[in-house]
Design a protein around this motif. Structure first.
Motif, PDB file in Angstrom:
ATOM      1  N   LYS A  34       0.845  -1.193   0.000  1.00  0.00           N
ATOM      2  CA  LYS A  34       0.000   0.000   0.000  1.00  0.00           C
ATOM      3  C   LYS A  34       0.882   1.245   0.000  1.00  0.00           C
ATOM      4  N   GLY A  35       0.613   2.146  -0.923  1.00  0.00           N
ATOM      5  CA  GLY A  35       1.428   3.367  -1.012  1.00  0.00           C
ATOM      6  C   GLY A  35       2.535   3.271  -2.044  1.00  0.00           C
ATOM      7  N   HIS A  36       2.636   2.134  -2.736  1.00  0.00           N
ATOM      8  CA  HIS A  36       3.636   1.951  -3.806  1.00  0.00           C
ATOM      9  C   HIS A  36       3.413   3.016  -4.879  1.00  0.00           C
ATOM     10  N   THR A  37       4.387   3.881  -5.031  1.00  0.00           N
ATOM     11  CA  THR A  37       4.260   5.072  -5.880  1.00  0.00           C
ATOM     12  C   THR A  37       5.341   5.091  -6.951  1.00  0.00           C
ATOM     13  N   LEU A  38       5.000   5.622  -8.109  1.00  0.00           N
ATOM     14  CA  LEU A  38       5.976   5.802  -9.192  1.00  0.00           C
ATOM     15  C   LEU A  38       6.253   7.286  -9.373  1.00  0.00           C
ATOM     16  N   VAL A  39       7.521   7.626  -9.547  1.00  0.00           N
ATOM     17  CA  VAL A  39       7.923   9.004  -9.854  1.00  0.00           C
ATOM     18  C   VAL A  39       8.464   9.015 -11.278  1.00  0.00           C
ATOM     19  N   VAL A  40       7.919   9.895 -12.113  1.00  0.00           N
ATOM     20  CA  VAL A  40       8.372   9.949 -13.510  1.00  0.00           C
ATOM     21  C   VAL A  40       8.717  11.385 -13.894  1.00  0.00           C
ATOM     22  N   PRO A  41       9.715  11.532 -14.774  1.00  0.00           N
ATOM     23  CA  PRO A  41       9.984  12.873 -15.311  1.00  0.00           C
ATOM     24  C   PRO A  41       8.963  13.174 -16.408  1.00  0.00           C
ATOM     25  N   LYS A  42       8.575  14.425 -16.535  1.00  0.00           N
ATOM     26  CA  LYS A  42       7.643  14.782 -17.608  1.00  0.00           C
ATOM     27  C   LYS A  42       8.340  14.674 -18.969  1.00  0.00           C
ATOM     28  N   GLN A  43       9.650  14.825 -18.940  1.00  0.00           N
ATOM     29  CA  GLN A  43      10.449  14.616 -20.149  1.00  0.00           C
ATOM     30  C   GLN A  43      10.441  13.123 -20.482  1.00  0.00           C
ATOM     31  N   GLU A  44      10.183  12.800 -21.748  1.00  0.00           N
ATOM     32  CA  GLU A  44      10.052  11.393 -22.131  1.00  0.00           C
ATOM     33  C   GLU A  44      11.419  10.800 -22.481  1.00  0.00           C
ATOM     34  N   VAL A  45      11.989  10.096 -21.521  1.00  0.00           N
ATOM     35  CA  VAL A  45      13.275   9.407 -21.712  1.00  0.00           C
ATOM     36  C   VAL A  45      13.080   7.982 -21.222  1.00  0.00           C
ATOM     37  N   ILE A  93      10.931   5.816 -11.032  1.00  0.00           N
ATOM     38  CA  ILE A  93      11.461   5.306  -9.764  1.00  0.00           C
ATOM     39  C   ILE A  93      10.291   4.754  -8.969  1.00  0.00           C
ATOM     40  N   HIS A  94      10.435   3.533  -8.458  1.00  0.00           N
ATOM     41  CA  HIS A  94       9.424   2.960  -7.571  1.00  0.00           C
ATOM     42  C   HIS A  94       9.760   3.380  -6.135  1.00  0.00           C
ATOM     43  N   LEU A  95       8.774   3.920  -5.411  1.00  0.00           N
ATOM     44  CA  LEU A  95       8.931   4.226  -3.978  1.00  0.00           C
ATOM     45  C   LEU A  95       7.953   3.335  -3.217  1.00  0.00           C
ATOM     46  N   ILE A  96       8.477   2.557  -2.268  1.00  0.00           N
ATOM     47  CA  ILE A  96       7.655   1.538  -1.605  1.00  0.00           C
ATOM     48  C   ILE A  96       7.825   1.614  -0.086  1.00  0.00           C
ATOM     49  N   PRO A  97       6.695   1.816   0.653  1.00  0.00           N
ATOM     50  CA  PRO A  97       6.793   1.824   2.121  1.00  0.00           C
ATOM     51  C   PRO A  97       7.219   0.431   2.600  1.00  0.00           C
ATOM     52  N   LEU A  98       8.231   0.406   3.450  1.00  0.00           N
ATOM     53  CA  LEU A  98       8.796  -0.880   3.891  1.00  0.00           C
ATOM     54  C   LEU A  98       8.569  -1.127   5.371  1.00  0.00           C
TER      55      LEU A  98
END
Ligand code: AMP
Length: 131
Positions: A34-45, A93-98
């Motif tokens: 629960k809370g597994h979040t993805l961070v992405v740049p708006k720039q497409e790379v 980037i995956h951000l995951i509560p541990l």
């Protein structure tokens, strides 16, 4: 256009957790926790390490702020970070509560949460994100 660019553009719905002018964060649709979040740049790379140094550094600082919001919303021992990128060709980037090491296991069965719960999780994280 990648699926993540369509999400950023609002063409595909997402559970938004945070945003600034360069980055967007939203819940992973197949969360390992629960809370597994993805961070992405708006720039497409495609590949994270093809980002220019300034963008990569800024993405790390943005991820730090998102991790703080995740932790405030869902108290956990730490927020883990992972980079895979084998499925979607848009750096993320995956951000995951541990609570334990097993929470980072991408091979285990993913959680299936109702839409209302996903929305509540995202709203909770967003409410703790300092713009
Ligand atoms: P990977 O490229 O291996 O890091 O995996 C891509 C991740 O993106 C997986 O964890 C998917 O569950 C997630 N994902 C794919 N499509 C979506 C979407 N439309 N919304 C949220 N997460 C997604």
């Amino acid at each position: 256009m990648t699926i993540f660019s369509k999400i950023i553009a609002g063409e595909i719905p997402s559970y938004k957790c945070a945003e600034d002018d360069r980055f967007y964060a939203f819940l992973d649709i197949n969360p390992v926790a629960k809370g597994h979040t993805l961070v992405v740049p708006k720039q497409e790379v495609d590949y994270l390490f093809d980002l220019d140094d300034d963008t990569l550094a800024a993405m790390m600082v943005f991820s730090k702020r998102v991790a703080a919001a995740i932790r405030a919303a869902y108290p956990c021992r730490k927020v883990g970070m992972a980079v895979l990128g084998l499925e979607v060709n848009h750096a993320h980037i995956h951000l995951i509560p541990l609570q334990s090491e097993g929470d980072m296991d991408f091979r285990k069965e993913k959680l299936q949460l109702p839409a209302e719960e996903m929305q509540a999780i995202a709203d909770n994280i967003l409410s703790h994100f300092s713009a």
